[in-house]
Design a protein around this motif. Structure first.
Motif, PDB file in Angstrom:
ATOM      1  N   GLY A   1     -26.060 -23.314  -0.279  1.00 42.55           N
ATOM      2  CA  GLY A   1     -26.894 -22.146  -0.081  1.00 42.55           C
ATOM      3  C   GLY A   1     -26.407 -20.953  -0.879  1.00 42.55           C
ATOM      4  O   GLY A   1     -25.203 -20.773  -1.086  1.00 42.55           O
ATOM      5  N   SER A   2     -27.335 -20.143  -1.336  1.00 45.10           N
ATOM      6  CA  SER A   2     -27.008 -18.933  -2.091  1.00 45.10           C
ATOM      7  C   SER A   2     -28.156 -17.952  -1.938  1.00 45.10           C
ATOM      8  O   SER A   2     -29.315 -18.327  -2.132  1.00 45.10           O
ATOM      9  N   PRO A   3     -27.870 -16.695  -1.610  1.00 42.36           N
ATOM     10  CA  PRO A   3     -28.964 -15.732  -1.376  1.00 42.36           C
ATOM     11  C   PRO A   3     -29.800 -15.455  -2.617  1.00 42.36           C
ATOM     12  O   PRO A   3     -30.976 -15.123  -2.502  1.00 42.36           O
ATOM     13  N   ASP A   4     -29.204 -15.590  -3.810  1.00 45.06           N
ATOM     14  CA  ASP A   4     -29.961 -15.310  -5.032  1.00 45.06           C
ATOM     15  C   ASP A   4     -30.086 -16.539  -5.928  1.00 45.06           C
ATOM     16  O   ASP A   4     -30.521 -16.439  -7.076  1.00 45.06           O
ATOM     17  N   CYS A   5     -29.678 -17.705  -5.405  1.00 43.62           N
ATOM     18  CA  CYS A   5     -29.777 -18.992  -6.113  1.00 43.62           C
ATOM     19  C   CYS A   5     -28.767 -19.142  -7.242  1.00 43.62           C
ATOM     20  O   CYS A   5     -28.761 -20.169  -7.925  1.00 43.62           O
ATOM     21  N   TYR A   6     -27.922 -18.144  -7.477  1.00 46.41           N
ATOM     22  CA  TYR A   6     -26.878 -18.258  -8.496  1.00 46.41           C
ATOM     23  C   TYR A   6     -25.639 -18.918  -7.881  1.00 46.41           C
ATOM     24  O   TYR A   6     -25.661 -19.409  -6.763  1.00 46.41           O
ATOM     25  N   GLY A   7     -24.547 -18.908  -8.651  1.00 47.52           N
ATOM     26  CA  GLY A   7     -23.297 -19.433  -8.138  1.00 47.52           C
ATOM     27  C   GLY A   7     -22.615 -18.446  -7.220  1.00 47.52           C
ATOM     28  O   GLY A   7     -23.186 -17.427  -6.831  1.00 47.52           O
ATOM     29  N   THR A   8     -21.355 -18.745  -6.872  1.00 52.89           N
ATOM     30  CA  THR A   8     -20.592 -17.858  -6.002  1.00 52.89           C
ATOM     31  C   THR A   8     -19.433 -17.237  -6.779  1.00 52.89           C
ATOM     32  O   THR A   8     -18.748 -17.944  -7.532  1.00 52.89           O
ATOM     33  N   PRO A   9     -19.178 -15.938  -6.610  1.00 50.40           N
ATOM     34  CA  PRO A   9     -18.044 -15.304  -7.299  1.00 50.40           C
ATOM     35  C   PRO A   9     -16.698 -15.645  -6.671  1.00 50.40           C
ATOM     36  O   PRO A   9     -15.661 -15.286  -7.218  1.00 50.40           O
ATOM     37  N   SER A  10     -16.707 -16.335  -5.548  1.00 46.12           N
ATOM     38  CA  SER A  10     -15.454 -16.679  -4.876  1.00 46.12           C
ATOM     39  C   SER A  10     -15.097 -18.149  -5.042  1.00 46.12           C
ATOM     40  O   SER A  10     -14.382 -18.714  -4.208  1.00 46.12           O
ATOM     41  N   GLY A  11     -15.582 -18.772  -6.107  1.00 48.00           N
ATOM     42  CA  GLY A  11     -15.303 -20.180  -6.350  1.00 48.00           C
ATOM     43  C   GLY A  11     -13.823 -20.461  -6.551  1.00 48.00           C
ATOM     44  O   GLY A  11     -13.052 -19.589  -6.978  1.00 48.00           O
ATOM     45  N   ALA A  12     -13.416 -21.699  -6.271  1.00 48.20           N
ATOM     46  CA  ALA A  12     -12.006 -22.085  -6.307  1.00 48.20           C
ATOM     47  C   ALA A  12     -11.397 -22.038  -7.700  1.00 48.20           C
ATOM     48  O   ALA A  12     -10.175 -22.043  -7.844  1.00 48.20           O
ATOM     49  N   CYS A  13     -12.226 -21.979  -8.735  1.00 49.06           N
ATOM     50  CA  CYS A  13     -11.683 -21.911 -10.094  1.00 49.06           C
ATOM     51  C   CYS A  13     -11.127 -20.533 -10.430  1.00 49.06           C
ATOM     52  O   CYS A  13     -10.362 -20.387 -11.381  1.00 49.06           O
ATOM     53  N   GLY A  14     -11.525 -19.511  -9.673  1.00 48.32           N
ATOM     54  CA  GLY A  14     -11.018 -18.164  -9.927  1.00 48.32           C
ATOM     55  C   GLY A  14     -11.771 -17.418 -11.003  1.00 48.32           C
ATOM     56  O   GLY A  14     -11.276 -16.414 -11.527  1.00 48.32           O
ATOM     57  N   PHE A  15     -12.982 -17.861 -11.337  1.00 45.64           N
ATOM     58  CA  PHE A  15     -13.747 -17.230 -12.408  1.00 45.64           C
ATOM     59  C   PHE A  15     -14.370 -15.898 -11.997  1.00 45.64           C
ATOM     60  O   PHE A  15     -14.785 -15.124 -12.842  1.00 45.64           O
ATOM     61  N   GLY A  16     -14.518 -15.652 -10.712  1.00 52.87           N
ATOM     62  CA  GLY A  16     -15.134 -14.417 -10.256  1.00 52.87           C
ATOM     63  C   GLY A  16     -16.598 -14.337 -10.639  1.00 52.87           C
ATOM     64  O   GLY A  16     -17.343 -15.313 -10.567  1.00 52.87           O
ATOM     65  N   GLU A  17     -17.033 -13.160 -11.090  1.00 51.13           N
ATOM     66  CA  GLU A  17     -18.442 -12.943 -11.428  1.00 51.13           C
ATOM     67  C   GLU A  17     -18.904 -13.866 -12.546  1.00 51.13           C
ATOM     68  O   GLU A  17     -20.067 -14.277 -12.575  1.00 51.13           O
ATOM     69  N   PHE A  18     -18.019 -14.211 -13.468  1.00 50.06           N
ATOM     70  CA  PHE A  18     -18.346 -15.175 -14.520  1.00 50.06           C
ATOM     71  C   PHE A  18     -18.833 -16.490 -13.906  1.00 50.06           C
ATOM     72  O   PHE A  18     -19.798 -17.094 -14.372  1.00 50.06           O
TER      73      PHE A  18
ATOM     74  N   LYS B   1     -20.101 -38.148  -0.089  1.00 53.55           N
ATOM     75  CA  LYS B   1     -19.926 -39.018  -1.254  1.00 53.55           C
ATOM     76  C   LYS B   1     -20.611 -38.436  -2.484  1.00 53.55           C
ATOM     77  O   LYS B   1     -21.192 -39.151  -3.286  1.00 53.55           O
ATOM     78  N   THR B   2     -20.525 -37.122  -2.629  1.00 54.67           N
ATOM     79  CA  THR B   2     -21.146 -36.444  -3.767  1.00 54.67           C
ATOM     80  C   THR B   2     -20.077 -35.962  -4.743  1.00 54.67           C
ATOM     81  O   THR B   2     -19.029 -35.470  -4.332  1.00 54.67           O
ATOM     82  N   ASP B   3     -20.363 -36.100  -6.036  1.00 49.55           N
ATOM     83  CA  ASP B   3     -19.490 -35.532  -7.060  1.00 49.55           C
ATOM     84  C   ASP B   3     -19.916 -34.126  -7.443  1.00 49.55           C
ATOM     85  O   ASP B   3     -19.112 -33.363  -7.980  1.00 49.55           O
ATOM     86  N   PHE B   4     -21.174 -33.778  -7.188  1.00 50.08           N
ATOM     87  CA  PHE B   4     -21.693 -32.480  -7.620  1.00 50.08           C
ATOM     88  C   PHE B   4     -22.368 -31.768  -6.449  1.00 50.08           C
ATOM     89  O   PHE B   4     -23.269 -32.313  -5.814  1.00 50.08           O
ATOM     90  N   ILE B   5     -21.914 -30.542  -6.168  1.00 50.60           N
ATOM     91  CA  ILE B   5     -22.594 -29.655  -5.231  1.00 50.60           C
ATOM     92  C   ILE B   5     -23.114 -28.494  -6.064  1.00 50.60           C
ATOM     93  O   ILE B   5     -22.378 -27.583  -6.435  1.00 50.60           O
ATOM     94  N   LEU B   6     -24.390 -28.566  -6.389  1.00 50.43           N
ATOM     95  CA  LEU B   6     -24.991 -27.683  -7.379  1.00 50.43           C
ATOM     96  C   LEU B   6     -25.446 -26.360  -6.768  1.00 50.43           C
ATOM     97  O   LEU B   6     -25.791 -26.280  -5.583  1.00 50.43           O
ATOM     98  N   SER B   7     -25.483 -25.322  -7.601  1.00 46.37           N
ATOM     99  CA  SER B   7     -26.148 -24.093  -7.205  1.00 46.37           C
ATOM    100  C   SER B   7     -27.636 -24.390  -7.051  1.00 46.37           C
ATOM    101  O   SER B   7     -28.165 -25.342  -7.660  1.00 46.37           O
TER     102      SER B   7
END
Length: 249
Positions: free
Chosen positions: A40-57, A110-116
């Motif tokens: 889920g995402s309120p604007d359908c984009y990704g999340t800035p708090s992802g585990a990769c540490g990319f932030g807004e990127f 059993k999923t490899d991808f959890i997509l935006s």
């Protein structure tokens, strides 16, 4: 005589099939079968708090077509990798699927991808995205592809957790191609040697008490060759700022 000719033709056909079989299998093996869902995402984009540490990127890169992965995360080495993902239900799915960037870690059924949501919708044929969302989890196939960032060199962003001048953390963004960054080093001018940064988490590399002054950086690509940035990190670096390396890997 006719039987001998027929047997000879069959033998030739078998030889041809044996020669072609590796090529056919290689073509079929280009994609790997898996499953995918979405978050889920309120604007359908990704999340800035992802585990990769990319932030807004990590929220907006690739127009928000991003994904969390599990096995493909590889302790953060998989962060920033790009994959072509396409679902395998013809009545719902587009032929090419969607290209996504790994920005997060996530486990599902059993999923490899959890997509935006934006990426998940792009799996669908026109006007049937709602039906795809209703299914929730779908069978997919995927393959690693090159990332493409038109107009961008590889950049190193000073992570927001950094504290000048005693603690430096960086995250590499806009890494194109199909290469993984497996190590980062800074040049220690007074000792005339390269110092390795620590893998902090995800795609974030850090170092306590980094060298003073402008800092040269280099990146180990896919565990072998080293590529040095053409631009140094400035002496007065700032947390949250991304600096252009003037290279691409």
């Amino acid at each position: 005589m006719g039987l001998a000719v027929l047997e000879n033709q069959v033998g030739i056909l078998c030889v041809i099939m044996v020669l072609l079989l590796p090529a056919l299998c290689a073509s079929q093996d280009t994609f790997t079968c898996s499953r995918s869902t979405y978050y889920g995402s309120p604007d359908c984009y990704g999340t800035p708090s992802g585990a990769c540490g990319f932030g807004e990127f990590g929220r907006t890169v690739n127009d928000g077509s991003v994904t969390g992965v599990s096995r493909l995360y590889r302790n953060g080495t998989g962060c920033g990798a790009c994959y072509q993902v396409r679902c395998t239900t013809p009545q719902y799915c587009s032929e090419d699927g969607v290209n996504v960037v790994v920005t997060d870690y996530g486990e599902g059924d059993k999923t490899d991808f959890i997509l935006s949501p934006r990426a998940y919708a792009r799996l669908a044929r026109p006007n049937v995205a709602l039906e795809l969302f209703a299914r929730g989890v779908i069978d997919v196939e995927y393959r690693r592809v090159s990332c493409h960032y038109s107009g961008y060199n590889l950049m190193f962003k000073v992570h927001e957790h950094s504290r000048y001048p005693n603690y430096l953390a960086i995250v590499v963004i806009y890494a194109a191609g199909m290469n993984d960054i497996t190590a980062v080093e800074l040049w220690q001018e007074d000792c005339k040697q390269w110092r390795g940064m620590r893998k902090a988490f995800g795609a974030v590399w850090d170092m306590a008490n980094p060298p003073s002054g402008s800092i040269k950086l280099r990146f180990q690509v896919s565990g072998s060759s080293w590529v040095q940035s053409k631009n140094d990190l400035p002496a007065l670096w700032n947390a949250g700022v991304a600096y252009d390396s003037a290279i691409q890997i």
